[in-house]
Enzyme design. Structure first.
Site, PDB file in Angstrom:
ATOM      1  N   MET A  86     -57.590  11.351  47.677  1.00  0.00           N
ATOM      2  CA  MET A  86     -56.515  11.187  46.706  1.00  0.00           C
ATOM      3  C   MET A  86     -56.949  10.217  45.622  1.00  0.00           C
ATOM      4  O   MET A  86     -57.625   9.228  45.900  1.00  0.00           O
ATOM      5  CB  MET A  86     -55.253  10.636  47.391  1.00  0.00           C
ATOM      6  N   GLY A 104     -52.089  12.088  43.688  1.00  0.00           N
ATOM      7  CA  GLY A 104     -50.959  12.247  44.589  1.00  0.00           C
ATOM      8  C   GLY A 104     -50.725  13.697  44.941  1.00  0.00           C
ATOM      9  O   GLY A 104     -51.031  14.609  44.186  1.00  0.00           O
ATOM     10  N   CYS A 105     -50.186  13.903  46.116  1.00  0.00           N
ATOM     11  CA  CYS A 105     -49.913  15.254  46.587  1.00  0.00           C
ATOM     12  C   CYS A 105     -48.823  15.197  47.622  1.00  0.00           C
ATOM     13  O   CYS A 105     -48.835  14.342  48.490  1.00  0.00           O
ATOM     14  CB  CYS A 105     -51.165  15.871  47.197  1.00  0.00           C
ATOM     15  N   GLY A 106     -47.882  16.134  47.531  1.00  0.00           N
ATOM     16  CA  GLY A 106     -46.809  16.154  48.509  1.00  0.00           C
ATOM     17  C   GLY A 106     -46.836  17.372  49.399  1.00  0.00           C
ATOM     18  O   GLY A 106     -45.983  17.537  50.253  1.00  0.00           O
ATOM     19  N   CYS A 157     -49.908  18.537  50.929  1.00  0.00           N
ATOM     20  CA  CYS A 157     -51.335  18.479  51.223  1.00  0.00           C
ATOM     21  C   CYS A 157     -51.717  19.290  52.449  1.00  0.00           C
ATOM     22  O   CYS A 157     -51.147  19.139  53.520  1.00  0.00           O
ATOM     23  CB  CYS A 157     -51.760  17.032  51.423  1.00  0.00           C
TER      24      CYS A 157
END
Length: 281
Positions: free
Chosen positions: A51, A116-118, A120
């Site tokens: 990330m 950022g990643c929601g 993943c």
């Protein structure tokens, strides 16, 4: 004006020489900009994700990301063995139970290059659009508490004050007293760091609410619901999918939260506006 060299430089800030044009004049000055680096999440010795993030509060990040992504269900299921920082980035060495590590093999992929990643590592639409257990919370706040939290958050963003380039996420109690704030270049990361900080401090997230300095995307609503935060207020707009998720998960979702103004998109019973409900003027 105070120069960057005379101010405290946080790990989330770096000093750069810039050419500034202002008021018809130009000068070479030292300025603070937000730090950003790749952060590798390594579970039981095996890389899972990379990330792009601000190099602050990385232990909170490790725990919050693991909780909000459903990698573990409880803080005690995880141990951060080491936080290693290098010139080119950082790595988080994390230990989880063997059965959890095995489940990660079904989700593993590299996410290098994203702030950022929601969602993943999910390989299907069904996995991405999962609905967390429904929130059952008796929390109720009034609009003054929300305004108080928004005002306090504005004053508790040191990296943003120095650089103007990061998001923040805060948790406040029912009276609007901000207890924790985390910042990051990625809005998902800031919320993950907050979730991790809450877990490390053993604060029951359901007894308060979260405020974020960004829009409320589906991923943000999912992370809040997964962390059992009953109310999420964003200073910008939510997406349609975030609203649908909030409705299904029992999450009160608020957008355009500024001073005493806001728009409530789901489960409005948790916000007491102190006025009679009627048609808009």
């Amino acid at each position: 004006m105070t120069s960057p060299s005379s101010r405290s430089v946080r790990p989330g800030s770096v000093v750069r020489t810039v050419r500034r044009h202002r008021g018809g004049r130009s000068a070479t000055v030292q300025d603070m900009v937000a730090a950003e680096m790749p952060v590798a999440f390594i579970y039981n010795g095996v890389p899972f994700a990379v990330m792009m993030a601000t190099p602050e509060d990385l232990e909170d990040f490790a725990l919050g990301f693991s909780l909000s992504e459903g990698i573990v269900d409880h803080a005690q299921d995880l141990r951060v063995i080491a936080v290693e920082t290098f010139l080119e980035g950082a790595s988080l060495q994390i230990e989880i139970p063997p059965e959890r590590a095995a489940a990660l093999d079904q989700r593993r992929r590299n996410l290098d290059g994203r702030s950022g990643c929601g969602v993943c590592g999910n390989e299907s639409i069904e996995a991405v659009l999962r609905v967390p257990p429904v929130l059952h919370s008796s929390l109720q706040i009034d609009v003054d508490a929300l305004a108080h939290a928004l005002d306090a958050l504005h004053a508790r963003q040191p990296i943003a004050a120095q650089t103007g380039a990061v998001h923040a996420a805060a948790w406040a109690d029912a009276q609007g007293n901000v207890q924790l704030v985390r910042e990051d270049v990625g809005r998902h990361n800031a919320l993950d760091k907050l979730i991790g900080a809450l877990a490390r401090a053993r604060i029951d997230a359901s007894h308060g609410f979260a405020v974020v300095t960004s829009r409320a995307s589906y991923e943000m609503a999912m992370k809040a619901a997964q962390a059992r935060i009953p109310l999420l207020a964003a200073i910008s707009a939510p997406t349609a999918l975030a609203i649908s998720l909030a409705e299904s998960a029992g999450l009160t979702l608020i957008g355009f939260a500024r001073d005493h103004d806001c728009v409530v998109y789901s489960h409005p019973q948790r916000l007491d506006l102190g006025v009679a409900v009627g048609e808009p003027a």
